[in-house]
Every structure is written in structure tokens, then in C-alpha cells.
Design a protein around this motif. Structure first.
Motif, PDB file in Angstrom:
ATOM      1  N   ILE A   1       0.841  -1.245  -0.113  1.00 11.76           N
ATOM      2  CA  ILE A   1       0.011   0.159  -0.052  1.00 11.76           C
ATOM      3  C   ILE A   1       0.618   1.281   0.011  1.00 11.76           C
ATOM      4  O   ILE A   1       0.685   2.252  -0.671  1.00 11.76           O
ATOM      5  CB  ILE A   1      -1.014  -0.051   1.170  1.00 11.76           C
ATOM      6  CG1 ILE A   1      -1.862  -1.079   1.109  1.00 11.76           C
ATOM      7  CG2 ILE A   1      -1.491   1.202   1.548  1.00 11.76           C
ATOM      8  CD1 ILE A   1      -2.870  -1.244   2.145  1.00 11.76           C
ATOM      9  N   GLU A   2       1.858   1.295   0.638  1.00 12.48           N
ATOM     10  CA  GLU A   2       2.619   2.363   0.927  1.00 12.48           C
ATOM     11  C   GLU A   2       3.583   2.528  -0.355  1.00 12.48           C
ATOM     12  O   GLU A   2       3.660   3.676  -0.863  1.00 12.48           O
ATOM     13  CB  GLU A   2       3.645   2.223   2.185  1.00 12.48           C
ATOM     14  CG  GLU A   2       4.403   3.619   2.641  1.00 12.48           C
ATOM     15  CD  GLU A   2       3.482   4.739   2.805  1.00 12.48           C
ATOM     16  OE1 GLU A   2       3.954   5.872   2.791  1.00 12.48           O
ATOM     17  OE2 GLU A   2       2.419   4.493   3.209  1.00 12.48           O
TER      18      GLU A   2
ATOM     19  N   ARG B   1       1.208   3.998  -3.097  1.00 11.07           N
ATOM     20  CA  ARG B   1       0.692   5.141  -2.769  1.00 11.07           C
ATOM     21  C   ARG B   1       1.622   6.409  -3.203  1.00 11.07           C
ATOM     22  O   ARG B   1       1.422   7.335  -3.684  1.00 11.07           O
ATOM     23  CB  ARG B   1       0.322   5.399  -1.096  1.00 11.07           C
ATOM     24  CG  ARG B   1      -0.161   6.780  -0.720  1.00 11.07           C
ATOM     25  CD  ARG B   1      -0.031   6.973   0.684  1.00 11.07           C
ATOM     26  NE  ARG B   1       1.236   6.978   1.137  1.00 11.07           N
ATOM     27  CZ  ARG B   1       1.890   8.155   1.249  1.00 11.07           C
ATOM     28  NH1 ARG B   1       1.676   9.036   0.715  1.00 11.07           N
ATOM     29  NH2 ARG B   1       3.338   8.066   1.904  1.00 11.07           N
TER      30      ARG B   1
ATOM     31  N   VAL C   1       1.317   9.256  -6.219  1.00  7.39           N
ATOM     32  CA  VAL C   1       1.429  10.586  -6.010  1.00  7.39           C
ATOM     33  C   VAL C   1       2.426  11.025  -6.858  1.00  7.39           C
ATOM     34  O   VAL C   1       2.284  12.104  -7.612  1.00  7.39           O
ATOM     35  CB  VAL C   1       1.937  10.945  -4.408  1.00  7.39           C
ATOM     36  CG1 VAL C   1       2.463  12.184  -4.394  1.00  7.39           C
ATOM     37  CG2 VAL C   1       0.992  10.540  -3.425  1.00  7.39           C
TER      38      VAL C   1
ATOM     39  N   SER D   1      -4.899   4.716  -8.272  1.00  8.47           N
ATOM     40  CA  SER D   1      -5.584   4.741  -6.966  1.00  8.47           C
ATOM     41  C   SER D   1      -6.853   3.779  -6.946  1.00  8.47           C
ATOM     42  O   SER D   1      -7.106   3.319  -5.647  1.00  8.47           O
ATOM     43  CB  SER D   1      -6.508   6.265  -7.406  1.00  8.47           C
ATOM     44  OG  SER D   1      -7.487   6.450  -6.488  1.00  8.47           O
TER      45      SER D   1
ATOM     46  N   LEU E   1      -5.052   0.899  -5.445  1.00 10.92           N
ATOM     47  CA  LEU E   1      -4.673   1.299  -3.981  1.00 10.92           C
ATOM     48  C   LEU E   1      -6.039   1.013  -3.233  1.00 10.92           C
ATOM     49  O   LEU E   1      -5.878   0.322  -2.056  1.00 10.92           O
ATOM     50  CB  LEU E   1      -4.177   2.659  -3.995  1.00 10.92           C
ATOM     51  CG  LEU E   1      -3.777   3.111  -2.480  1.00 10.92           C
ATOM     52  CD1 LEU E   1      -2.764   2.281  -1.982  1.00 10.92           C
ATOM     53  CD2 LEU E   1      -3.485   4.584  -2.547  1.00 10.92           C
ATOM     54  N   ASP E   2      -7.231   1.189  -3.596  1.00 14.35           N
ATOM     55  CA  ASP E   2      -8.181   1.043  -3.076  1.00 14.35           C
ATOM     56  C   ASP E   2      -8.807  -0.314  -2.669  1.00 14.35           C
ATOM     57  O   ASP E   2      -8.950  -0.820  -1.591  1.00 14.35           O
ATOM     58  CB  ASP E   2      -9.609   1.711  -3.764  1.00 14.35           C
ATOM     59  CG  ASP E   2      -9.513   3.329  -3.641  1.00 14.35           C
ATOM     60  OD1 ASP E   2      -8.940   3.794  -3.095  1.00 14.35           O
ATOM     61  OD2 ASP E   2     -10.190   3.796  -4.609  1.00 14.35           O
TER      62      ASP E   2
ATOM     63  N   ILE F   1      -6.267  -1.501   0.035  1.00 13.25           N
ATOM     64  CA  ILE F   1      -6.696  -0.993   1.413  1.00 13.25           C
ATOM     65  C   ILE F   1      -8.190  -1.711   1.749  1.00 13.25           C
ATOM     66  O   ILE F   1      -8.102  -2.018   2.970  1.00 13.25           O
ATOM     67  CB  ILE F   1      -7.033   0.402   1.383  1.00 13.25           C
ATOM     68  CG1 ILE F   1      -5.510   1.243   1.033  1.00 13.25           C
ATOM     69  CG2 ILE F   1      -7.811   1.040   2.591  1.00 13.25           C
ATOM     70  CD1 ILE F   1      -5.945   2.544   0.786  1.00 13.25           C
TER      71      ILE F   1
END
Length: 54
Positions: free
Chosen positions: A10-11, A14, A18, A35, A38-39, A42
Motif C-alpha cells: 500500500i505504501e 501510494r 502521488v 488509485s 490502491l483502494d 486498502i
């Protein structure tokens, strides 16, 4: 897959999202795709945490 594995993924994702967002725009197809990935990670992590705390 452990919670710690997910946290690292995840990190990393992320940070990548960005960087892509800053270079290509936050509404670019690539940024939005990252994104969404990533969702999913999470949500998977939250599911694991819910099972652990139950």
C-alpha cells in the motif's frame, strides 16, 4: 499475505500514485488506475484487520 506485506504494498503504491499524479495530473488515466488498485489493497487490508479483531 500478511498485514505487514499489505502495508508495504500500500505504501509503495501510494508513493507511486502521488509521483504519477504530480507528473501526469491527478485525473490522468494512469493515476486513476493506480488509485483504484490502491483502494483494492486498502479494502483487503481492512478485511484482514476486521477478521483479526473479531
Amino acid at each position: 499475505m500478511t498485514n505487514e506485506d499489505l502495508f508495504v504494498q500500500i505504501e509503495n503504491l501510494r508513493i507511486k500514485m502521488v509521483r504519477v499524479g504530480l507528473s501526469k495530473g491527478f485525473t490522468s488515466v494512469e493515476t486513476v488506475s493506480l488509485s483504484e488498485r490502491l483502494d483494492k489493497l486498502i479494502n483487503l487490508q481492512m478485511g484482514l484487520l476486521t477478521k483479526i479483531s473479531a
